[in-house]
Design an enzyme around this catalytic site. Sequence first.
Site, PDB file in Angstrom:
ATOM      1  N   ARG A 226      33.668  30.907  32.869  1.00 47.74           N
ATOM      2  CA  ARG A 226      34.697  30.786  31.840  1.00 47.74           C
ATOM      3  C   ARG A 226      34.329  31.753  30.731  1.00 47.74           C
ATOM      4  O   ARG A 226      33.124  31.948  30.445  1.00 47.74           O
ATOM      5  CB  ARG A 226      34.725  29.367  31.270  1.00 47.74           C
ATOM      6  CG  ARG A 226      35.373  28.339  32.154  1.00 47.74           C
ATOM      7  CD  ARG A 226      36.880  28.539  32.238  1.00 47.74           C
ATOM      8  NE  ARG A 226      37.555  27.531  33.040  1.00 47.74           N
ATOM      9  CZ  ARG A 226      37.920  27.686  34.310  1.00 47.74           C
ATOM     10  NH1 ARG A 226      37.664  28.809  34.957  1.00 47.74           N
ATOM     11  NH2 ARG A 226      38.546  26.718  34.943  1.00 47.74           N
ATOM     12  N   ASP A 250      35.938  38.431  35.004  1.00 48.22           N
ATOM     13  CA  ASP A 250      37.160  37.844  35.562  1.00 48.22           C
ATOM     14  C   ASP A 250      37.772  36.819  34.603  1.00 48.22           C
ATOM     15  O   ASP A 250      38.904  36.397  34.803  1.00 48.22           O
ATOM     16  CB  ASP A 250      36.821  37.160  36.899  1.00 48.22           C
ATOM     17  CG  ASP A 250      38.064  36.702  37.656  1.00 48.22           C
ATOM     18  OD1 ASP A 250      38.967  37.546  37.854  1.00 48.22           O
ATOM     19  OD2 ASP A 250      38.143  35.519  38.032  1.00 48.22           O
ATOM     20  N   GLU A 255      43.156  34.425  27.618  1.00 44.24           N
ATOM     21  CA  GLU A 255      43.788  34.973  28.834  1.00 44.24           C
ATOM     22  C   GLU A 255      45.294  34.831  28.759  1.00 44.24           C
ATOM     23  O   GLU A 255      45.759  33.755  28.352  1.00 44.24           O
ATOM     24  CB  GLU A 255      43.255  34.237  30.070  1.00 44.24           C
ATOM     25  CG  GLU A 255      41.791  34.528  30.300  1.00 44.24           C
ATOM     26  CD  GLU A 255      41.199  33.765  31.497  1.00 44.24           C
ATOM     27  OE1 GLU A 255      41.962  33.220  32.304  1.00 44.24           O
ATOM     28  OE2 GLU A 255      39.968  33.725  31.583  1.00 44.24           O
ATOM     29  N   HIS A 274      41.391  36.952  36.295  1.00 46.04           N
ATOM     30  CA  HIS A 274      41.107  35.557  36.697  1.00 46.04           C
ATOM     31  C   HIS A 274      41.542  35.304  38.149  1.00 46.04           C
ATOM     32  O   HIS A 274      42.372  34.438  38.428  1.00 46.04           O
ATOM     33  CB  HIS A 274      41.797  34.574  35.739  1.00 46.04           C
ATOM     34  CG  HIS A 274      41.169  33.210  35.761  1.00 46.04           C
ATOM     35  ND1 HIS A 274      40.877  32.485  34.630  1.00 46.04           N
ATOM     36  CD2 HIS A 274      40.769  32.428  36.796  1.00 46.04           C
ATOM     37  CE1 HIS A 274      40.336  31.323  34.965  1.00 46.04           C
ATOM     38  NE2 HIS A 274      40.255  31.273  36.285  1.00 46.04           N
ATOM     39  N   VAL A 275      40.955  36.110  39.027  1.00 45.19           N
ATOM     40  CA  VAL A 275      41.339  36.024  40.443  1.00 45.19           C
ATOM     41  C   VAL A 275      40.135  35.792  41.372  1.00 45.19           C
ATOM     42  O   VAL A 275      40.297  35.833  42.593  1.00 45.19           O
ATOM     43  CB  VAL A 275      42.067  37.321  40.890  1.00 45.19           C
ATOM     44  CG1 VAL A 275      43.422  37.454  40.219  1.00 45.19           C
ATOM     45  CG2 VAL A 275      41.213  38.570  40.612  1.00 45.19           C
TER      46      VAL A 275
END
Length: 311
Positions: A226, A250, A255, A274-275
């Site tokens: 995170r 990521d 976000e 964020h994948v």
Amino acid sequence: MLVYYPDAEQVARYAGLVRAPRARVTLHVASDLEQALAVIADTDVLYAWKSPASLYPHAARLAWLQVMGAGVDWAFVPELPERVTVTRAPGVFGPWMAEYVLAWVLWVTQRGAHYQTAQRERRWSDEIMPERLGGKTLAIVGLGEIGHTIARYARSCGMRVVGASRSGRPVPGVERVVRVASLHRVLGMADFVVLTVPLTAETRGTIGDRALAAMRPTAWLVNIARGPVVDERALVAALEARRIGGAILDVFDEEPLPPDHPLWALPNVVITPHVAGPSTPEELTPIFNENLARWLAGRPLHHVVDRGRGY
Ligand code: OXD
């Protein structure tokens, strides 16, 4: 029962895979707050991705929340009643995240950025050679199920693995394990540091000035945990000053990452949206269905999250 996902197409895919006996379960779907509010008062079971906290004051019967996703931090908002059991989906995200980590550490050792730039400039650039990944050291911060899977994949490429966990207990195949509080003891050994800890009050800001200073000047940080596990300001400063080799990121404090964020412009940074551990209805719903059968039979649920620990 309510299946909630903030996208109409996706929520239909999740709901389409739920196996619930019609005689006993009424299945609702919602992809926005308004739709969810219309049925939440009658909902016992919620299968959801980022269900809005403003639902819970109306969720008088809610007993169980199955989280769609790797992290459960968004589920434990103060509005979520204490009586609600939260369950997670083990076994799904480790392989995705291990592949992400391997792909990007290999991109570093195989000099992906360098050769791609040279290609765009039509340059035959053999003055810089790839490096072997085998023999390099990976430090994994967070040795839960996902960390274990990453360790296994890394070892299969001949990497040496060290790590840090809450307990500091030894883990087979991980050469040295320390407590997260003593993280700096393994950071200096690593060519790559990967973060897989859940976001809790304890892990927030784990990678700050001190941790970054303990890393080798050539080491890369990989954050698939995170954003707030890393002090973003300290990271940007370390990257700008080239005090670490680079970062594969990521997850972020905010976000989507705002367009004016300094991280976008840094040459030694890779940004992915964020994948690293995608949720798919096909992988998650069988885990939910198995627990739903238990719930309907009055049996204890599997994969219950410890609310006190936050994971
Ligand atoms: C998450 C996920 O929890 O992507 O971050 O699943």
